[in-house]
Design a protein around this motif. Structure first.
Motif, PDB file in Angstrom:
ATOM      1  N   ALA A   1       4.613  15.563  -2.905  1.00 34.74           N
ATOM      2  CA  ALA A   1       3.710  14.753  -2.084  1.00 34.74           C
ATOM      3  C   ALA A   1       4.281  13.365  -1.843  1.00 34.74           C
ATOM      4  CB  ALA A   1       2.340  14.655  -2.760  1.00 34.74           C
ATOM      5  N   ALA A   2       4.893  12.771  -2.876  1.00 35.03           N
ATOM      6  CA  ALA A   2       5.498  11.450  -2.720  1.00 35.03           C
ATOM      7  C   ALA A   2       6.629  11.467  -1.701  1.00 35.03           C
ATOM      8  CB  ALA A   2       6.016  10.944  -4.069  1.00 35.03           C
ATOM      9  N   THR A   3       7.443  12.519  -1.732  1.00 35.74           N
ATOM     10  CA  THR A   3       8.550  12.650  -0.783  1.00 35.74           C
ATOM     11  C   THR A   3       8.042  12.755   0.647  1.00 35.74           C
ATOM     12  OG1 THR A   3       9.872  13.772  -2.476  1.00 35.74           O
ATOM     13  CG2 THR A   3      10.586  14.021  -0.191  1.00 35.74           C
ATOM     14  N   LEU A   4       6.986  13.520   0.843  1.00 33.53           N
ATOM     15  CA  LEU A   4       6.432  13.680   2.188  1.00 33.53           C
ATOM     16  C   LEU A   4       5.771  12.398   2.676  1.00 33.53           C
ATOM     17  CD1 LEU A   4       4.925  17.255   1.725  1.00 33.53           C
ATOM     18  CD2 LEU A   4       6.983  16.635   3.004  1.00 33.53           C
ATOM     19  N   VAL A   5       5.077  11.696   1.783  1.00 33.74           N
ATOM     20  CA  VAL A   5       4.476  10.415   2.163  1.00 33.74           C
ATOM     21  C   VAL A   5       5.552   9.424   2.593  1.00 33.74           C
ATOM     22  CG1 VAL A   5       3.265   8.378   1.272  1.00 33.74           C
ATOM     23  CG2 VAL A   5       2.393  10.661   0.770  1.00 33.74           C
ATOM     24  N   ALA A   6       6.638   9.339   1.801  1.00 36.99           N
ATOM     25  CA  ALA A   6       7.720   8.411   2.125  1.00 36.99           C
ATOM     26  C   ALA A   6       8.374   8.755   3.456  1.00 36.99           C
ATOM     27  CB  ALA A   6       8.765   8.428   1.017  1.00 36.99           C
ATOM     28  N   SER A   7       8.386  10.038   3.805  1.00 38.69           N
ATOM     29  CA  SER A   7       9.032  10.471   5.036  1.00 38.69           C
ATOM     30  C   SER A   7       8.183  10.221   6.270  1.00 38.69           C
ATOM     31  CB  SER A   7       9.362  11.967   4.951  1.00 38.69           C
ATOM     32  OG  SER A   7      10.195  12.236   3.850  1.00 38.69           O
ATOM     33  N   HIS A   8       6.875  10.282   6.126  1.00 39.84           N
ATOM     34  CA  HIS A   8       5.991  10.202   7.284  1.00 39.84           C
ATOM     35  C   HIS A   8       5.253   8.869   7.404  1.00 39.84           C
ATOM     36  CE1 HIS A   8       6.581  14.595   6.985  1.00 39.84           C
ATOM     37  NE2 HIS A   8       6.395  14.575   8.287  1.00 39.84           N
TER      38      HIS A   8
ATOM     39  N   GLN B   1      10.749  22.090  -5.886  1.00 36.14           N
ATOM     40  CA  GLN B   1      10.399  21.082  -4.893  1.00 36.14           C
ATOM     41  C   GLN B   1      11.052  21.299  -3.526  1.00 36.14           C
ATOM     42  OE1 GLN B   1      12.271  17.461  -4.747  1.00 36.14           O
ATOM     43  NE2 GLN B   1      10.579  16.303  -3.882  1.00 36.14           N
ATOM     44  N   PRO B   2      12.362  21.654  -3.446  1.00 36.13           N
ATOM     45  CA  PRO B   2      12.967  21.815  -2.119  1.00 36.13           C
ATOM     46  C   PRO B   2      12.239  22.793  -1.200  1.00 36.13           C
ATOM     47  CG  PRO B   2      14.671  21.686  -3.788  1.00 36.13           C
ATOM     48  CD  PRO B   2      13.375  21.762  -4.519  1.00 36.13           C
ATOM     49  N   PRO B   3      11.926  24.036  -1.657  1.00 40.25           N
ATOM     50  CA  PRO B   3      11.190  24.910  -0.733  1.00 40.25           C
ATOM     51  C   PRO B   3       9.783  24.403  -0.425  1.00 40.25           C
ATOM     52  CG  PRO B   3      11.444  25.956  -2.887  1.00 40.25           C
ATOM     53  CD  PRO B   3      12.326  24.761  -2.885  1.00 40.25           C
ATOM     54  N   LEU B   4       9.161  23.675  -1.367  1.00 39.17           N
ATOM     55  CA  LEU B   4       7.841  23.110  -1.093  1.00 39.17           C
ATOM     56  C   LEU B   4       7.921  22.065   0.014  1.00 39.17           C
ATOM     57  CD1 LEU B   4       6.415  22.684  -4.722  1.00 39.17           C
ATOM     58  CD2 LEU B   4       5.695  24.345  -2.991  1.00 39.17           C
ATOM     59  N   VAL B   5       8.927  21.182  -0.084  1.00 37.09           N
ATOM     60  CA  VAL B   5       9.111  20.167   0.953  1.00 37.09           C
ATOM     61  C   VAL B   5       9.422  20.825   2.288  1.00 37.09           C
ATOM     62  CG1 VAL B   5      10.630  18.294   1.726  1.00 37.09           C
ATOM     63  CG2 VAL B   5       9.814  18.334  -0.630  1.00 37.09           C
ATOM     64  N   ALA B   6      10.336  21.803   2.270  1.00 43.32           N
ATOM     65  CA  ALA B   6      10.714  22.473   3.510  1.00 43.32           C
ATOM     66  C   ALA B   6       9.526  23.196   4.133  1.00 43.32           C
ATOM     67  CB  ALA B   6      11.847  23.458   3.245  1.00 43.32           C
TER      68      ALA B   6
ATOM     69  N   ALA C   1       0.837  -1.208   0.000  1.00 43.89           N
ATOM     70  CA  ALA C   1       0.000   0.000   0.000  1.00 43.89           C
ATOM     71  C   ALA C   1       0.867   1.251   0.000  1.00 43.89           C
ATOM     72  CB  ALA C   1      -0.924  -0.012   1.215  1.00 43.89           C
ATOM     73  N   ARG C   2       1.909   1.258   0.847  1.00 40.88           N
ATOM     74  CA  ARG C   2       2.797   2.415   0.924  1.00 40.88           C
ATOM     75  C   ARG C   2       3.481   2.677  -0.403  1.00 40.88           C
ATOM     76  NH1 ARG C   2       8.335   3.377   1.772  1.00 40.88           N
ATOM     77  NH2 ARG C   2       8.831   5.170   3.110  1.00 40.88           N
ATOM     78  N   GLU C   3       4.055   1.654  -1.005  1.00 39.55           N
ATOM     79  CA  GLU C   3       4.788   1.835  -2.257  1.00 39.55           C
ATOM     80  C   GLU C   3       3.855   2.153  -3.418  1.00 39.55           C
ATOM     81  OE1 GLU C   3       7.988   2.133  -2.190  1.00 39.55           O
ATOM     82  OE2 GLU C   3       7.939   1.649  -0.058  1.00 39.55           O
ATOM     83  N   ALA C   4       2.610   1.656  -3.370  1.00 41.68           N
ATOM     84  CA  ALA C   4       1.649   1.979  -4.432  1.00 41.68           C
ATOM     85  C   ALA C   4       1.318   3.462  -4.432  1.00 41.68           C
ATOM     86  CB  ALA C   4       0.375   1.150  -4.253  1.00 41.68           C
ATOM     87  N   VAL C   5       1.112   4.039  -3.243  1.00 39.35           N
ATOM     88  CA  VAL C   5       0.819   5.475  -3.156  1.00 39.35           C
ATOM     89  C   VAL C   5       2.015   6.290  -3.641  1.00 39.35           C
ATOM     90  CG1 VAL C   5       0.347   7.373  -1.560  1.00 39.35           C
ATOM     91  CG2 VAL C   5      -0.831   5.187  -1.285  1.00 39.35           C
ATOM     92  N   ILE C   6       3.211   5.916  -3.190  1.00 45.88           N
ATOM     93  CA  ILE C   6       4.412   6.631  -3.614  1.00 45.88           C
ATOM     94  C   ILE C   6       4.620   6.476  -5.117  1.00 45.88           C
ATOM     95  CG2 ILE C   6       6.928   6.770  -3.382  1.00 45.88           C
ATOM     96  CD1 ILE C   6       6.566   5.819  -0.488  1.00 45.88           C
ATOM     97  N   GLY C   7       4.332   5.292  -5.655  1.00 51.46           N
ATOM     98  CA  GLY C   7       4.483   5.060  -7.091  1.00 51.46           C
ATOM     99  C   GLY C   7       3.551   5.924  -7.923  1.00 51.46           C
ATOM    100  N   ILE C   8       2.302   6.059  -7.476  1.00 51.56           N
ATOM    101  CA  ILE C   8       1.352   6.892  -8.212  1.00 51.56           C
ATOM    102  C   ILE C   8       1.784   8.354  -8.190  1.00 51.56           C
ATOM    103  CG2 ILE C   8      -0.989   7.838  -8.133  1.00 51.56           C
ATOM    104  CD1 ILE C   8      -0.879   5.125  -9.429  1.00 51.56           C
ATOM    105  N   LEU C   9       2.254   8.829  -7.033  1.00 52.94           N
ATOM    106  CA  LEU C   9       2.637  10.233  -6.908  1.00 52.94           C
ATOM    107  C   LEU C   9       4.017  10.515  -7.494  1.00 52.94           C
ATOM    108  CD1 LEU C   9       1.410  10.863  -3.246  1.00 52.94           C
ATOM    109  CD2 LEU C   9       0.347  11.705  -5.342  1.00 52.94           C
ATOM    110  N   GLY C  10       5.013   9.713  -7.092  1.00 51.75           N
ATOM    111  CA  GLY C  10       6.396   9.995  -7.469  1.00 51.75           C
ATOM    112  C   GLY C  10       6.784   9.497  -8.841  1.00 51.75           C
TER     113      GLY C  10
END
Length: 301
Positions: A158-165, A98-103, A61-70
């Motif tokens: 969004a994919a980066t934030l999902v993977a982090s949290h 992306q960097p300032p968005l993630v930050a 489930a986790r990798e599917a969400v990241i795959g769709i987004l990232g």
């Protein structure tokens, strides 16, 4: 590995923008992305079968969400922008937002706590990437092209934030993540290509040369490096390294398409490099970013 992989990330990630430009000369984005993932999935699935990998429902489930987004969301935006005529360097510039968005997202999530050195580094890097290809914005594919790559950048953020949290179940590495994410992305692009009647590949050797480029360099090299740095250093650091991709993409475009590198681009590269150094330069090689998730199985190995 901690010192070399980020360098590989910058070089290989930026090659994807050039590959998208190459492919756009032969086929629409949907066709290119479908066959890119068809070719990439074969060795990954063969590896998973050969090693007898077992994936639980939480990991899938986790990798599917990241795959769709990232994978699906980000790549569709970048490749659609290439179809609309956005230059490789300009596309990389927009993606470098992306960097300032993630930050910013992490800053909101932490209740307003921030590292001043990292914040200054991110702002400096942003100024640098604007200098690199800022002069090309008027010669791009217009509002539609910039919007496409902008939406793709939001998807990758969004994919980066999902993977982090979203904590990863133990016992999995980068290859496991790639295998699941690429299968999910293949299903997405197969559905899109079939729905739009763009599934059939063109009879053009240049198309398959572009597919080979995209699979070997940005797919396995670039995204694999991205996942590694994300796991070992955290979302702010991996995003900061992307500040160097516009200048690197400009070098790729100079070599591949004879696009000139201007003086302001060279200055911008130095400014962006200073910003990245402010974010990651004072870290110990084995230090974990304060914004990173709990160590995963990959970072413990």
């Amino acid at each position: 590995m901690t010192r070399l992989v980020p360098i590989a990330l910058v070089v290989l990630w930026s090659s994807g923008f050039v590959g998208a430009t190459l492919a756009a000369r032969s086929a629409p984005a949907e066709t290119t992305l479908l066959w890119r993932y068809v070719v990439a999935v074969v060795p990954l699935c063969a590896w998973a079968v050969w090693t007898r990998r077992r994936y639980g429902a939480r990991f899938l489930a986790r990798e599917a969400v990241i795959g769709i987004l990232g994978q699906a969301g980000y790549c569709l935006g970048v490749y659609r922008a290439a179809d609309l005529g956005v230059l490789a360097g300009t596309s990389a510039l927009v993606a470098s937002l992306q960097p300032p968005l993630v930050a910013a997202a992490l800053w909101v999530g932490s209740g307003g706590r921030t590292d001043r050195r990292q914040a200054l580094g991110l702002l400096t890097g942003l100024a640098g990437v604007l200098l690199v290809v800022g002069g090309d914005l008027g010669a791009t594919g217009g509002t539609a092209g910039l919007t496409a790559v902008g939406l793709g950048t939001l998807s990758l953020t969004a994919a980066t934030l999902v993977a982090s949290h979203w904590p990863e179940p133990p016992g999995h590495g980068v290859m496991d993540s790639l295998a699941v994410q690429y299968v999910v992305a293949l299903g997405f692009f197969a559905a899109v290509a079939l729905a739009t009647g763009t599934a059939a590949p063109p009879r053009d050797a240049d198309f398959w040369w572009a597919i080979a480029w995209l699979v070997v360099l940005p797919v396995f090299g670039g995204y694999g490096s991205y996942l590694y740095v994300l796991r070992t250093s955290g979302p702010v650091v991996v995003s900061a390294w992307l500040y160097l991709t516009p200048a690197t993409a400009a070098v790729w475009a100079w070599v591949m398409f004879d696009e000139p590198i201007t003086v302001h681009a060279a200055i911008g590269f130095l400014v962006a490099a200073a910003g990245v150094a402010a974010v990651v330069g004072l870290r110990r090689p084995d230090a974990q970013d304060s914004s990173a998730p709990c160590p995963t199985s990959a970072s413990r190995r």
